[in-house]
Design a protein around this motif. Sequence first.
Motif, PDB file in Angstrom:
ATOM      1  N   ASP A   1      -1.686  69.550  43.790  1.00 47.00           N
ATOM      2  CA  ASP A   1      -1.390  68.772  45.001  1.00 47.00           C
ATOM      3  C   ASP A   1      -2.656  68.095  45.511  1.00 47.00           C
ATOM      4  N   VAL A   2      -2.512  66.848  45.921  1.00 48.86           N
ATOM      5  CA  VAL A   2      -3.643  66.156  46.558  1.00 48.86           C
ATOM      6  C   VAL A   2      -3.717  66.624  48.007  1.00 48.86           C
ATOM      7  N   VAL A   3      -4.859  67.202  48.387  1.00 49.01           N
ATOM      8  CA  VAL A   3      -5.017  67.738  49.743  1.00 49.01           C
ATOM      9  C   VAL A   3      -5.495  66.638  50.690  1.00 49.01           C
ATOM     10  N   ARG A   4      -6.453  65.831  50.242  1.00 53.12           N
ATOM     11  CA  ARG A   4      -6.966  64.748  51.100  1.00 53.12           C
ATOM     12  C   ARG A   4      -7.724  63.757  50.223  1.00 53.12           C
ATOM     13  N   THR A   5      -7.787  62.545  50.697  1.00 52.43           N
ATOM     14  CA  THR A   5      -8.584  61.521  50.008  1.00 52.43           C
ATOM     15  C   THR A   5      -9.476  60.840  51.044  1.00 52.43           C
ATOM     16  N   TRP A   6     -10.644  60.415  50.608  1.00 48.86           N
ATOM     17  CA  TRP A   6     -11.509  59.659  51.509  1.00 48.86           C
ATOM     18  C   TRP A   6     -12.372  58.708  50.688  1.00 48.86           C
ATOM     19  N   TRP A   7     -12.882  57.715  51.375  1.00 47.46           N
ATOM     20  CA  TRP A   7     -13.735  56.726  50.717  1.00 47.46           C
ATOM     21  C   TRP A   7     -15.138  56.768  51.315  1.00 47.46           C
TER      22      TRP A   7
ATOM     23  N   ARG B   1     -19.582  61.488  53.422  1.00 47.66           N
ATOM     24  CA  ARG B   1     -18.404  61.039  52.671  1.00 47.66           C
ATOM     25  C   ARG B   1     -18.735  60.890  51.187  1.00 47.66           C
ATOM     26  N   SER B   2     -19.839  61.533  50.751  1.00 49.41           N
ATOM     27  CA  SER B   2     -20.262  61.390  49.353  1.00 49.41           C
ATOM     28  C   SER B   2     -19.514  62.404  48.494  1.00 49.41           C
TER      29      SER B   2
ATOM     30  N   ASP C   1     -22.043  66.967  65.909  1.00 49.80           N
ATOM     31  CA  ASP C   1     -20.782  66.304  65.542  1.00 49.80           C
ATOM     32  C   ASP C   1     -20.867  65.770  64.103  1.00 49.80           C
ATOM     33  N   ALA C   2     -21.309  66.650  63.224  1.00 47.61           N
ATOM     34  CA  ALA C   2     -21.620  66.230  61.844  1.00 47.61           C
ATOM     35  C   ALA C   2     -20.545  66.644  60.834  1.00 47.61           C
ATOM     36  N   HIS C   3     -19.368  67.033  61.310  1.00 48.90           N
ATOM     37  CA  HIS C   3     -18.318  67.396  60.354  1.00 48.90           C
ATOM     38  C   HIS C   3     -17.939  66.170  59.531  1.00 48.90           C
ATOM     39  N   GLY C   4     -18.053  66.290  58.213  1.00 48.10           N
ATOM     40  CA  GLY C   4     -17.760  65.155  57.329  1.00 48.10           C
ATOM     41  C   GLY C   4     -16.617  65.491  56.395  1.00 48.10           C
ATOM     42  N   GLU C   5     -16.157  64.467  55.702  1.00 47.51           N
ATOM     43  CA  GLU C   5     -15.012  64.647  54.793  1.00 47.51           C
ATOM     44  C   GLU C   5     -15.373  65.504  53.586  1.00 47.51           C
ATOM     45  N   THR C   6     -16.581  65.318  53.051  1.00 45.63           N
ATOM     46  CA  THR C   6     -16.919  65.928  51.761  1.00 45.63           C
ATOM     47  C   THR C   6     -16.714  67.438  51.770  1.00 45.63           C
ATOM     48  N   ASP C   7     -17.131  68.087  52.840  1.00 42.80           N
ATOM     49  CA  ASP C   7     -17.133  69.556  52.835  1.00 42.80           C
ATOM     50  C   ASP C   7     -16.271  70.135  53.951  1.00 42.80           C
TER      51      ASP C   7
ATOM     52  N   VAL D   1     -13.816  56.176  45.933  1.00 41.50           N
ATOM     53  CA  VAL D   1     -12.856  57.141  46.478  1.00 41.50           C
ATOM     54  C   VAL D   1     -13.148  58.550  45.965  1.00 41.50           C
ATOM     55  N   MET D   2     -12.860  59.528  46.801  1.00 43.13           N
ATOM     56  CA  MET D   2     -12.871  60.928  46.386  1.00 43.13           C
ATOM     57  C   MET D   2     -11.493  61.515  46.668  1.00 43.13           C
ATOM     58  N   VAL D   3     -11.029  62.353  45.748  1.00 49.86           N
ATOM     59  CA  VAL D   3      -9.696  62.946  45.873  1.00 49.86           C
ATOM     60  C   VAL D   3      -9.850  64.455  45.777  1.00 49.86           C
ATOM     61  N   SER D   4      -9.488  65.155  46.844  1.00 48.71           N
ATOM     62  CA  SER D   4      -9.605  66.613  46.799  1.00 48.71           C
ATOM     63  C   SER D   4      -8.240  67.199  46.467  1.00 48.71           C
ATOM     64  N   VAL D   5      -8.206  68.030  45.425  1.00 43.56           N
ATOM     65  CA  VAL D   5      -6.922  68.593  44.990  1.00 43.56           C
ATOM     66  C   VAL D   5      -6.952  70.110  45.097  1.00 43.56           C
TER      67      VAL D   5
END
Length: 408
Positions: free
Chosen positions: A297-303, A45-46, A394-400, A225-229
Amino acid sequence: MTHSTTVLVVGGGVTGVGVARDLALRGVDVTLAEAGGLGGGTSGRSHGLLHSGARYAESDPEGAAECRAESTTVREIAGACVRETRGLFVQLSSDSADYFERKREACADVGIETEVVDGATAREAVPDLAPETERAMWVDDAVVYPSRLVAATAADAADAGARIHTHSPVVDATVTDGRVASVTVGGELDETVEPSVVVNATGAWAGDVAETFGVSVGMAPAKGVMVSVDYDGPHPVLNRCREPDDGDIVVPHAGETVLGTTSVPVSDPDDYEREQWEVDRSVTECAAMLPPVADADVVRTWWGVRPLYAPDEDGTDRRGISRGFTLLDHTRDGVDNAVSVVGGKLTTHRQMAETTTDHVCDRLGVDEDCVTADRQLPGADDPARLDEFVTRYDAHGETDSDVVAAAD
Ligand SMILES: Cc1cc2nc3c(=O)[nH]c(=O)nc-3n(C[C@H](O)[C@H](O)[C@H](O)COP(=O)(O)OP(=O)(O)OC[C@H]3O[C@@H](n4cnc5c(N)ncnc54)[C@H](O)[C@@H]3O)c2cc1C
């Protein structure tokens, strides 16, 4: 059921898998227990920036030097876990010219190469940069995909004999005669483990796990927070060249751009408010450097939650052997066979693991050299194989999640 192991590593973030890999490659019997999927804590989540060290050059030269060395090593061993983008530190007209100079000089002192360009030249390279760009500095930053890095590191550990257990939280421990005699692991493993040594590599959760063996570790977690656009303008990693603040890093992905971040203290890494102001501030601040992201457009956000360690105020013990991270040997707390390793960065995880493993091997009387800097991770040059490891653990993370192939 009960089983014995020489080292039990608790936590399967980048630090824990790095320690498991290093121990296994030195021939040590190792079991790793992770509460969820690998990297499901902070690692996955980095921001995904492989730091050249420039960000820390003037504030933490030692940490910056470590980033410089380790970013080179990670490139060499991790292949397609890394995307080469370079990095640009951008000075806007409202930013301090003195700070820019201090940064450049500090980079030179640490041995980080820079190339200074004027605003017009920077905007030729990155046409969407703000017109207020005064000047900029090229550095050797890159993008790292944490899911692949964590999973491939675990795969290498497993190839060398480590047992890697996901969805297996440590829930309790028994301490007898000043030693952790047994550790209760729930979930899929559902066993009592009797370790010779315990390595607590649970990041922001390190205080909770240490409590199970009666030790206090003063963590001071902070969320960001990270914001993917939806913005695909080709650009390097962008850092605003000013004192670190909210919303000053922009990381390019394939088809998306990740904006961040904030830093807000939290008392519980599992329970905190996800606040809209953090998202808005990250977008606004990053748009000052790269205006088109304001309307994307904001696609996803995560902390994510930083695993910050707050040393005792008297400062007499528990200090890290490096400024970037802290290795605590709990012998000082009356528990003779447990260590905690906290702090650090994704970029420097291999060095953290090496230092921790050196210490554990000393305690065990194992005299083997570290080989993790000289050995490529399995599948390093094969993205499809790396993504198979991500699925395996099961290592799918938000960052990538926009880059790493999803599980079938
Ligand atoms: C917002 C943000 C942005 C960042 N950006 C960057 C960056 O761009 N570049 C960089 O180099 N670094 C970055 N970092 C820092 C970096 O992500 C962390 O330092 C690093 O990932 C920490 O790894 P870790 O393995 O120590 O902790 P974690 O990845 O959190 O791993 C700890 C693991 O322990 C597990 N655990 C907890 N309790 C138990 C239990 N009881 N039993 C078993 N397992 C348990 C958790 O599930 C977790 O998976 C960032 C951090 C944050 C918060």
